[in-house]
Design a protein around this motif. Structure first.
Motif, PDB file in Angstrom:
ATOM      1  N   LEU A  96       0.841  -1.201   0.000  1.00  0.00           N
ATOM      2  CA  LEU A  96       0.000   0.000   0.000  1.00  0.00           C
ATOM      3  C   LEU A  96       0.873   1.246   0.000  1.00  0.00           C
ATOM      4  O   LEU A  96       0.571   2.244  -0.639  1.00  0.00           O
ATOM      5  N   VAL A  97       1.994   1.163   0.748  1.00  0.00           N
ATOM      6  CA  VAL A  97       2.925   2.292   0.845  1.00  0.00           C
ATOM      7  C   VAL A  97       4.219   1.920   0.132  1.00  0.00           C
ATOM      8  O   VAL A  97       4.842   0.903   0.440  1.00  0.00           O
ATOM      9  N   ARG A  98       4.604   2.736  -0.812  1.00  0.00           N
ATOM     10  CA  ARG A  98       5.855   2.547  -1.537  1.00  0.00           C
ATOM     11  C   ARG A  98       6.915   3.508  -0.993  1.00  0.00           C
ATOM     12  O   ARG A  98       6.610   4.419  -0.222  1.00  0.00           O
ATOM     13  N   SER A  99       8.145   3.302  -1.430  1.00  0.00           N
ATOM     14  CA  SER A  99       9.214   4.204  -1.017  1.00  0.00           C
ATOM     15  C   SER A  99      10.176   4.406  -2.178  1.00  0.00           C
ATOM     16  O   SER A  99      10.315   3.535  -3.044  1.00  0.00           O
ATOM     17  N   SER A 100      10.818   5.555  -2.187  1.00  0.00           N
ATOM     18  CA  SER A 100      11.779   5.880  -3.243  1.00  0.00           C
ATOM     19  C   SER A 100      13.171   5.366  -2.927  1.00  0.00           C
ATOM     20  O   SER A 100      14.112   5.602  -3.679  1.00  0.00           O
ATOM     21  N   GLY A 101      13.315   4.672  -1.817  1.00  0.00           N
ATOM     22  CA  GLY A 101      14.594   4.091  -1.414  1.00  0.00           C
ATOM     23  C   GLY A 101      14.341   3.066  -0.327  1.00  0.00           C
ATOM     24  O   GLY A 101      13.195   2.732  -0.025  1.00  0.00           O
ATOM     25  N   HIS A 102      15.393   2.600   0.276  1.00  0.00           N
ATOM     26  CA  HIS A 102      15.245   1.592   1.329  1.00  0.00           C
ATOM     27  C   HIS A 102      14.888   2.289   2.647  1.00  0.00           C
ATOM     28  O   HIS A 102      15.539   3.244   3.066  1.00  0.00           O
ATOM     29  N   ARG A 126      10.725   9.507   2.025  1.00  0.00           N
ATOM     30  CA  ARG A 126      10.694   8.570   0.903  1.00  0.00           C
ATOM     31  C   ARG A 126       9.361   7.847   0.731  1.00  0.00           C
ATOM     32  O   ARG A 126       9.154   7.156  -0.251  1.00  0.00           O
ATOM     33  N   LEU A 127       8.467   7.984   1.670  1.00  0.00           N
ATOM     34  CA  LEU A 127       7.254   7.161   1.677  1.00  0.00           C
ATOM     35  C   LEU A 127       6.099   7.841   0.955  1.00  0.00           C
ATOM     36  O   LEU A 127       5.880   9.049   1.098  1.00  0.00           O
ATOM     37  N   PHE A 128       5.355   7.048   0.173  1.00  0.00           N
ATOM     38  CA  PHE A 128       4.195   7.584  -0.536  1.00  0.00           C
ATOM     39  C   PHE A 128       3.223   6.440  -0.821  1.00  0.00           C
ATOM     40  O   PHE A 128       3.595   5.261  -0.837  1.00  0.00           O
ATOM     41  N   VAL A 129       1.970   6.789  -1.038  1.00  0.00           N
ATOM     42  CA  VAL A 129       0.950   5.794  -1.347  1.00  0.00           C
ATOM     43  C   VAL A 129       1.211   5.220  -2.734  1.00  0.00           C
ATOM     44  O   VAL A 129       1.577   5.951  -3.666  1.00  0.00           O
TER      45      VAL A 129
END
Length: 697
Positions: A429-435, A554-557
């Motif tokens: 549900l939540v993606r990230s642009s990095g670790h 870094r977190l986004f839906v």
């Protein structure tokens, strides 16, 4: 005694009395002048050939208590440091808002649980789906906003530290010039108290910027040194330089006209406050925020990956694990089931993965063996014409053919605390642009995957940021994580003399200091890469301040779910239904229930900032984080009030010694006036006697 001697004695008395009258008059005139220290003349008997020859004024001196001056400078430095920290942390605390308010930061996560609870009651409601996605997005947006502001405050603190260093240089230069003026005046026994008062004011300002030690010079003026004794001002002024990079602590260095640059200790003043904010307090808050937000995303993703939408999505795109597929699959235990379902939710094919046994089973049929190396090929064979699997850029993707969808039952699968779909982020549900989580699942026997010869440079520093040395570690040609740990912990080319890196059971790499006081290790540069285009060593394991403090940004839906809330996984795959019956139904709200309950699942939180490692729920950690933010600000405020109280007391006592007392000065004026009159009468008597003697001749 001759009349000439009498006249000389009387004249010296007049001159001394005049000097005394001038000093007392200056004192009275400067009764309320800030920074003015009262002055007195020093007198001594003048003897010529064993015979008294009057009085001599040997100098004019300021009345100061050197102990109180030193105590005042120290108290001023401490007070300035904590005033700087307290005001900034108060602003930082306000970013989070009132923990008890409905508009504060922590309430935004409460709204996530509330909206999912409502959705569980009406799982087909498009409005509630949109509200649930919006609530998650609002929480993540607020997290990023707060973290961005903390980052801005860190940048400002760094700039103000550099500005403080520039101000220090200006003050040191002015104090050095006054040293020369005071020395010249002292040689001729002149009144240098004016220059000394100006210099004392500059020293007081300097003490608010950094802690110093001040010693009087025999020839007049002062020598100023740093805490450990490095000379800042003597015959000449040193040049102070503030050094810092984005990834390493700041420190102060001085450069004399001759000799190498020297690193000095700073324990007080605004400069130390700015350095503490930049290197400790603000990054600590940012790391705590990142840990909280990352674990919240983990719990939401765990629930979402264990659920499915209706109808099931045709493609599940995984996240970048940072690992190659054989290494990612290796170490899994338990079972997980993939199900291909049609648009009505009826299962078309199942593939059960038994990681413990290393087998795949199609439609509950006989198991066939797989290895981590053959997993992708064997999985594609098992899916057959119903779907496919691919692994690109360290991410696993599962797809169903035609109008079918793919759903996953996580079962008992487990690696690094995450189930199969969750580990690969197939239905996040939540993606990230990095670790953002650093439990890689790597074991000491797994291949490290980094290219041999690539390097990472660590900065070893004292607790206050002073650099000890840089250590550059090369990735070894030997292939395993154990070999990489050996290189990192080498006593000659690694950090082994000050501590050790270790890999825990979840595959998280961490550094443990081995000295007292502990040596801080930061990442200066990192040119490593796990595979072509893969993460660096610091990115994969979360090493260094940049990686840790940027997590919250870094977190986004998941953009697919944001664009279409119907893809929200609010249902559960039920493989116990009869053949031909739908395993997924639109009215099933079990997935939404799991999302609503995610905040009540116990989670392992790393030790960050002033919070230790904890195993608590998100709701409990939110309370702990709110208390920690308030505690940090409250502690700084207490230190500020305490240090200001000491500074005020010392200033009061110093003023009682250095300040002008009108009654005392009136007494001195009267005394000097009477001395002047007495000397004048003596001159008059000598003149009359001379006239008498002259008339007798």
């Amino acid at each position: 005694m001759s009349l000439t001697a009498v006249l000389n004695n009387a004249a010296s008395g007049v001159i001394a009395a005049q000097a005394g009258l001038r000093t007392s008059s200056d004192n009275v005139a400067n009764t309320n002048t800030p920074g003015y220290a009262r002055k007195m003349i020093d007198q001594e008997h003048r003897v010529l050939g064993g015979i008294g020859a009057g009085v001599e004024v040997t100098g004019v001196r300021r009345i100061v208590d050197t102990f109180l001056v030193a105590a005042g400078l120290a108290a001023s430095s401490t007070a300035s440091r904590w005033d700087t920290i307290a005001s900034s942390l108060d602003n930082a605390q306000s970013l989070f808002g009132d923990p008890t308010s409905d508009t504060g930061y922590f309430s935004s996560l409460d709204k996530v649980w509330t909206t999912f609870q409502s959705l569980a009651q009406s799982p087909t409601s498009g409005i509630l789906r949109s509200q649930s996605v919006a609530a998650v997005e609002s929480f993540l947006d607020q997290t990023a906003r707060i973290n961005a502001e903390l980052g801005r405050m860190t940048t400002v603190a760094d700039a103000r530290a550099a500005g403080a260093a520039s101000d220090i240089n200006d003050l040191l230069a002015q104090i050095s010039v006054l040293n020369k003026e005071i020395s010249r005046g002292s040689v001729v026994s002149g009144d240098t108290t004016g220059s000394e008062n100006v210099q004392a004011g500059l020293i007081d300002k300097l003490a608010t910027l950094m802690d110093i030690k001040v010693q009087p010079r025999p020839a007049g003026g002062v020598t100023i040194r740093s805490v450990e004794g490095h000379e800042l001002v003597g015959d000449n002024a040193a040049v102070v330089a503030y050094r810092s990079t984005n990834s390493t602590p700041g420190y102060l260095a001085i450069q004399h006209a001759v000799g190498p640059e020297q690193v000095i200790t700073v324990t007080g003043g605004q400069l130390r406050g700015f350095m503490d904010l930049r290197d400790t307090h603000l990054p600590g808050l940012s790391e705590q925020l990142g840990e909280f937000a990352a674990r919240a995303a983990e719990r939401l993703n765990a629930a979402h990956n264990a659920s499915t939408s209706f109808p099931a999505r045709s493609t599940l795109q995984g996240r970048d694990t940072g690992l190659d597929l054989p290494t990612a699959v290796s170490g899994f235990t338990g079972q997980s089931t993939l199900a291909i379902t049609n648009a009505s939710g009826v299962v078309q094919r199942t593939v059960q993965i038994d990681f413990t046994a290393g087998t795949l089973s199609v439609n509950a049929g006989p198991p066939t063996a797989f290895t981590p190396a053959s997993f992708l090929t064997d999985l594609n064979t098992a899916l057959g014409a119903f779907g496919s699997a691919s692994f690109t850029n360290r991410a696993l993707t599962l797809s169903a053919t035609g109008t079918n969808g793919i759903a996953i039952d996580e079962g008992t699968s487990q690696k690094a605390g995450r189930a199969f779909s969750h580990f690969f982020g197939l239905n996040d549900l939540v993606r990230s642009s990095g670790h953002t989580t650093y439990e890689t699942g790597l074991r000491t026997t797994d291949p490290h995957g980094f290219t041999a010869g690539q390097t990472i440079t660590f900065r070893l520093s004292q607790e206050d940021g002073r650099p000890i040395r840089d250590v550059t570690v090369s990735v070894p040609a030997a292939p395993t994580m154990n070999d990489l740990l050996t290189a990192l912990n080498s006593n000659t080319t690694g950090v082994g003399l000050v501590g050790a890196f270790s890999l825990d059971a979840q595959g998280q790499l961490s550094f443990t200091p081995g000295t007292a006081p502990p040596v801080a290790v930061s990442v200066s540069t990192d040119t490593t890469s796990r595979g072509v285009g893969g993460p660096t060593l610091s990115a994969l394991f979360g090493l260094g301040v940049i990686e840790r403090t940027s997590r919250a940004n870094r977190l986004f839906v998941n953009p697919e779910i944001k664009a279409d809330p119907n893809r929200l996984a609010v249902s559960k795959l039920d493989l116990t239904v009869a053949v031909g019956a739908p395993a997924i139904s639109p009215g099933n709200g079990q997935g939404a229930n799991a999302l609503a309950a995610a905040g009540e699942k116990r989670t392992n939180f790393d030790a960050v900032g002033n919070l230790g490692a904890l195993n608590v729920t998100l709701i409990e950690y939110a309370a702990q984080l709110g208390a920690a933010v308030g505690s940090r600000a409250s502690s700084a405020e207490t230190q500020r009030l305490s240090s200001e109280s000491v500074s005020t007391e010392v200033s009061t006592r110093r003023a009682s010694v250095e300040g002008v007392n009108i009654d005392e000065e009136l007494v001195r004026l009267t005394t000097y006036q009477q001395a002047f009159n007495a000397s004048g009468r003596m001159i008059q008597a000598a003149r009359e006697m001379f006239d008498v003697l002259t008339s007798l001749v």
